[in-house]
Design a protein around this motif. Sequence first.
Motif: not given
Length: 148
Positions: A128-139
């Motif tokens: 989800p865009p804007g999610s708290v976990l998004g950047p970690l999951l993407f990394t």
Amino acid sequence: MLSYRPISNLTTISKVIERLVLDRLGPHLLSSPNFARLQSAYRRGHSTETVNTVYAAADAKITALVGLDISASFDTIDHDVFASRLESQFGVVGAASSWLRSYLHGRQQFVRLGGHSSPVTQCDCGVPPGSVLGPLLFTIITGIIINR
């Protein structure tokens, strides 16, 4: 229109739960030998200053810097592949794995512009865009791809 980024209206409780998961899961993932340590995007303490380090290193030795346009990459993460890689390469199993699968699966989206809305569609990939976990999951997923 290409410059517009989607947003998600995530509930406050969702963001609180994501923050708790991030605080518990983040250290486990970041300490894994399978984590791509040289990946700088979306990491605390790794920003454009990392690029300055590359420039300084170029004076002393052969150095490479790769810059990629990843503007739509958050939308392309396959949920099933990602969850199975988290289990096999990062040891995320049991309740944590079940929660992450539940978090990613079954999401829906639609577009609203003025008084008009598109039909609701299922999101089979992406975070989800804007999610708290998004950047970690993407990394994590980009590290999995890089370390193949």
